[in-house]
Design a protein around this motif. Structure first.
Motif, PDB file in Angstrom:
ATOM      1  N   ILE A 122       0.842  -1.203   0.000  1.00  0.00           N
ATOM      2  CA  ILE A 122       0.000   0.000   0.000  1.00  0.00           C
ATOM      3  C   ILE A 122       0.870   1.243   0.000  1.00  0.00           C
ATOM      4  CG2 ILE A 122      -1.720   1.311   1.297  1.00  0.00           C
ATOM      5  CD1 ILE A 122      -2.805  -1.408   2.311  1.00  0.00           C
ATOM      6  N   SER A 123       1.884   1.289   0.841  1.00  0.00           N
ATOM      7  CA  SER A 123       2.772   2.455   0.915  1.00  0.00           C
ATOM      8  C   SER A 123       3.448   2.717  -0.427  1.00  0.00           C
ATOM      9  CB  SER A 123       3.844   2.244   1.988  1.00  0.00           C
ATOM     10  OG  SER A 123       3.271   2.158   3.272  1.00  0.00           O
ATOM     11  N   GLU A 124       3.955   1.664  -1.052  1.00  0.00           N
ATOM     12  CA  GLU A 124       4.660   1.841  -2.319  1.00  0.00           C
ATOM     13  C   GLU A 124       3.712   2.211  -3.450  1.00  0.00           C
ATOM     14  OE1 GLU A 124       7.405  -1.335  -3.159  1.00  0.00           O
ATOM     15  OE2 GLU A 124       8.382  -1.138  -1.198  1.00  0.00           O
ATOM     16  N   ASN A 125       2.455   1.754  -3.390  1.00  0.00           N
ATOM     17  CA  ASN A 125       1.462   2.192  -4.373  1.00  0.00           C
ATOM     18  C   ASN A 125       1.208   3.688  -4.244  1.00  0.00           C
ATOM     19  OD1 ASN A 125      -0.674   0.275  -6.122  1.00  0.00           O
ATOM     20  ND2 ASN A 125       0.696  -0.856  -4.764  1.00  0.00           N
ATOM     21  N   ILE A 126       1.057   4.156  -3.025  1.00  0.00           N
ATOM     22  CA  ILE A 126       0.805   5.589  -2.809  1.00  0.00           C
ATOM     23  C   ILE A 126       1.975   6.411  -3.336  1.00  0.00           C
ATOM     24  CG2 ILE A 126       0.524   7.374  -1.037  1.00  0.00           C
ATOM     25  CD1 ILE A 126      -0.985   5.216   0.626  1.00  0.00           C
ATOM     26  N   ALA A 127       3.190   5.996  -3.017  1.00  0.00           N
ATOM     27  CA  ALA A 127       4.374   6.740  -3.460  1.00  0.00           C
ATOM     28  C   ALA A 127       4.510   6.723  -4.981  1.00  0.00           C
ATOM     29  CB  ALA A 127       5.620   6.150  -2.806  1.00  0.00           C
ATOM     30  N   ALA A 128       4.292   5.557  -5.600  1.00  0.00           N
ATOM     31  CA  ALA A 128       4.457   5.446  -7.051  1.00  0.00           C
ATOM     32  C   ALA A 128       3.363   6.187  -7.806  1.00  0.00           C
ATOM     33  CB  ALA A 128       4.475   3.976  -7.464  1.00  0.00           C
ATOM     34  N   ALA A 129       2.126   6.116  -7.331  1.00  0.00           N
ATOM     35  CA  ALA A 129       1.031   6.841  -7.996  1.00  0.00           C
ATOM     36  C   ALA A 129       1.261   8.345  -7.909  1.00  0.00           C
ATOM     37  CB  ALA A 129      -0.306   6.463  -7.379  1.00  0.00           C
ATOM     38  N   ALA A 130       1.754   8.822  -6.771  1.00  0.00           N
ATOM     39  CA  ALA A 130       2.035  10.252  -6.618  1.00  0.00           C
ATOM     40  C   ALA A 130       3.171  10.684  -7.537  1.00  0.00           C
ATOM     41  CB  ALA A 130       2.382  10.561  -5.166  1.00  0.00           C
ATOM     42  N   ALA A 131       4.178   9.839  -7.701  1.00  0.00           N
ATOM     43  CA  ALA A 131       5.356  10.194  -8.485  1.00  0.00           C
ATOM     44  C   ALA A 131       5.139  10.038  -9.990  1.00  0.00           C
ATOM     45  CB  ALA A 131       6.552   9.346  -8.047  1.00  0.00           C
ATOM     46  N   TYR A 132       4.457   8.963 -10.401  1.00  0.00           N
ATOM     47  CA  TYR A 132       4.345   8.636 -11.820  1.00  0.00           C
ATOM     48  C   TYR A 132       2.945   8.841 -12.387  1.00  0.00           C
ATOM     49  CZ  TYR A 132       8.860   6.391 -11.036  1.00  0.00           C
ATOM     50  OH  TYR A 132      10.171   6.136 -10.705  1.00  0.00           O
ATOM     51  N   GLY A 133       1.943   8.955 -11.533  1.00  0.00           N
ATOM     52  CA  GLY A 133       0.574   9.114 -12.001  1.00  0.00           C
ATOM     53  C   GLY A 133      -0.209   7.817 -12.051  1.00  0.00           C
ATOM     54  N   ALA A 134       0.503   6.685 -12.133  1.00  0.00           N
ATOM     55  CA  ALA A 134      -0.167   5.382 -12.178  1.00  0.00           C
ATOM     56  C   ALA A 134       0.830   4.302 -11.823  1.00  0.00           C
ATOM     57  CB  ALA A 134      -0.748   5.115 -13.562  1.00  0.00           C
ATOM     58  N   CYS A 135       0.342   3.231 -11.189  1.00  0.00           N
ATOM     59  CA  CYS A 135       1.205   2.089 -10.906  1.00  0.00           C
ATOM     60  C   CYS A 135       0.376   0.820 -10.827  1.00  0.00           C
ATOM     61  CB  CYS A 135       2.002   2.294  -9.615  1.00  0.00           C
ATOM     62  SG  CYS A 135       0.996   2.311  -8.112  1.00  0.00           S
ATOM     63  N   ASP A 136       1.062  -0.296 -11.030  1.00  0.00           N
ATOM     64  CA  ASP A 136       0.438  -1.615 -10.970  1.00  0.00           C
ATOM     65  C   ASP A 136       1.272  -2.484 -10.041  1.00  0.00           C
ATOM     66  OD1 ASP A 136      -1.215  -3.740 -11.470  1.00  0.00           O
ATOM     67  OD2 ASP A 136      -0.630  -4.009 -13.562  1.00  0.00           O
ATOM     68  N   THR A 137       0.635  -3.310  -9.249  1.00  0.00           N
ATOM     69  CA  THR A 137       1.327  -4.248  -8.377  1.00  0.00           C
ATOM     70  C   THR A 137       1.521  -5.554  -9.133  1.00  0.00           C
ATOM     71  OG1 THR A 137       0.266  -3.235  -6.451  1.00  0.00           O
ATOM     72  CG2 THR A 137       1.264  -5.396  -6.137  1.00  0.00           C
ATOM     73  N   VAL A 138       2.757  -6.035  -9.206  1.00  0.00           N
ATOM     74  CA  VAL A 138       3.058  -7.217 -10.014  1.00  0.00           C
ATOM     75  C   VAL A 138       4.063  -8.108  -9.302  1.00  0.00           C
ATOM     76  CG1 VAL A 138       2.658  -5.951 -12.171  1.00  0.00           C
ATOM     77  CG2 VAL A 138       4.988  -6.136 -11.258  1.00  0.00           C
ATOM     78  N   ILE A 139       4.101  -9.364  -9.731  1.00  0.00           N
ATOM     79  CA  ILE A 139       5.165 -10.282  -9.324  1.00  0.00           C
ATOM     80  C   ILE A 139       5.746 -10.894 -10.597  1.00  0.00           C
ATOM     81  CG2 ILE A 139       4.239 -10.804  -7.041  1.00  0.00           C
ATOM     82  CD1 ILE A 139       3.086 -13.406  -8.200  1.00  0.00           C
ATOM     83  N   PRO A 140       7.038 -11.241 -10.588  1.00  0.00           N
ATOM     84  CA  PRO A 140       7.631 -11.853 -11.788  1.00  0.00           C
ATOM     85  C   PRO A 140       6.946 -13.175 -12.119  1.00  0.00           C
ATOM     86  CG  PRO A 140       9.335 -11.177 -10.223  1.00  0.00           C
ATOM     87  CD  PRO A 140       8.021 -11.069  -9.505  1.00  0.00           C
ATOM     88  N   ALA A 141       6.791 -13.436 -13.407  1.00  0.00           N
ATOM     89  CA  ALA A 141       6.228 -14.719 -13.841  1.00  0.00           C
ATOM     90  C   ALA A 141       7.223 -15.826 -13.526  1.00  0.00           C
ATOM     91  CB  ALA A 141       5.918 -14.687 -15.329  1.00  0.00           C
ATOM     92  N   THR A 142       6.774 -16.875 -12.864  1.00  0.00           N
ATOM     93  CA  THR A 142       7.660 -17.987 -12.516  1.00  0.00           C
ATOM     94  C   THR A 142       7.543 -19.137 -13.513  1.00  0.00           C
ATOM     95  OG1 THR A 142       5.970 -18.838 -11.018  1.00  0.00           O
ATOM     96  CG2 THR A 142       7.672 -17.449 -10.059  1.00  0.00           C
TER      97      THR A 142
END
Length: 240
Positions: A122-142
């Motif tokens: 949640i914290s990193e979403n808030i920071a990234a959305a504020a900085a870049y305008g949009a963000c997505d939460t992802v994990i690398p494909a295994t």
């Protein structure tokens, strides 16, 4: 202003014979959706949580929240739309009607059936959305990802190092998302699978936030069993 929109539009069609949509099924001592809402309510940067659900379940959700979250002024319920994109528009409308359209307002959109979202995510979403305008939460494909144009034979096997699996939250500056949604043609709206694709269609950047493998989406009966095991592990860790 940071608004978390918990998207609770599912009807649980893949959960077997359950009479309740999957977000209302019990997980430990309370429904799945309450676990999810609480993760946002305890975050100090989140100002408001709004749950968007089908019209037929609005009253039920309101009663549930009064019972499970009594006197919580930062939690509200609103009617969702027929599709996920319609529900997203209603979340934007709610944000504008309740809090205005200031440029720094952020909207975090999250699946009601992902109850293991973390404080860090949640914290990193808030920071990234504020900085870049949009963000997505992802994990690398295994696993290796195979693409097939006809559903019968392989067309492409992309390099796994460039492939990621999408989770939620997906988070945005409210005004920018509203602007991009308004620019979509009817054809573009038909091919939308999630909010971040709106940005991809317009060539707008979307930052990546690292998710967690356990930030799982409860979709099938087996998932609920896994979620119960994760909840038990959380409880054990807290008492160690």
């Amino acid at each position: 202003m940071v608004i978390a929109a918990v998207l609770a539009g599912g009807i649980g069609s893949r959960m077997g014979n359950s009479a309740l949509p999957k977000q209302f099924l019990p997980l430990g001592s309370k429904p799945v959706i309450i676990h999810t809402i609480e993760k946002f309510l305890v975050h100090p940067q989140v100002d408001q949580v709004v749950v968007l659900c089908p019209r037929a379940w609005v009253g039920y959700t309101q009663d549930l929240m009064r019972e499970q979250l009594p006197g919580e002024p930062r939690a509200a319920v609103a009617e969702g739309g027929e599709t996920r994109n319609d529900t997203l528009r209603r979340a934007l409308d709610y944000a504008a009607e309740q809090f205005g359209t200031q440029e720094d307002h952020l909207l975090l959109t999250h699946d009601a059936v992902r109850p293991f979202v973390t404080h860090r995510i949640i914290s990193e979403n808030i920071a990234a959305a504020a900085a870049y305008g949009a963000c997505d939460t992802v994990i690398p494909a295994t696993d290796t990802i195979v693409q097939s144009a006809d559903g019968q034979t392989i067309s492409v096997i992309p390099d796994r190092k460039t492939m990621f699996q999408g989770q939620t939250p997906q988070s945005f500056r409210v005004n920018k998302l509203r602007e991009l949604m308004a620019s979509l043609t009817a054809e573009e709206q038909e091919i939308l699978t999630d909010a971040c694709k709106i940005y991809a269609l317009r060539g707008e950047p979307v930052a990546l936030v690292a998710g967690e493998t356990y930030n799982m989406k409860i979709t099938y009966p087996f998932d609920l069993k896994v979620a119960q095991s994760l909840l038990n592990l959380e409880g054990t860790a807290k008492h160690d």
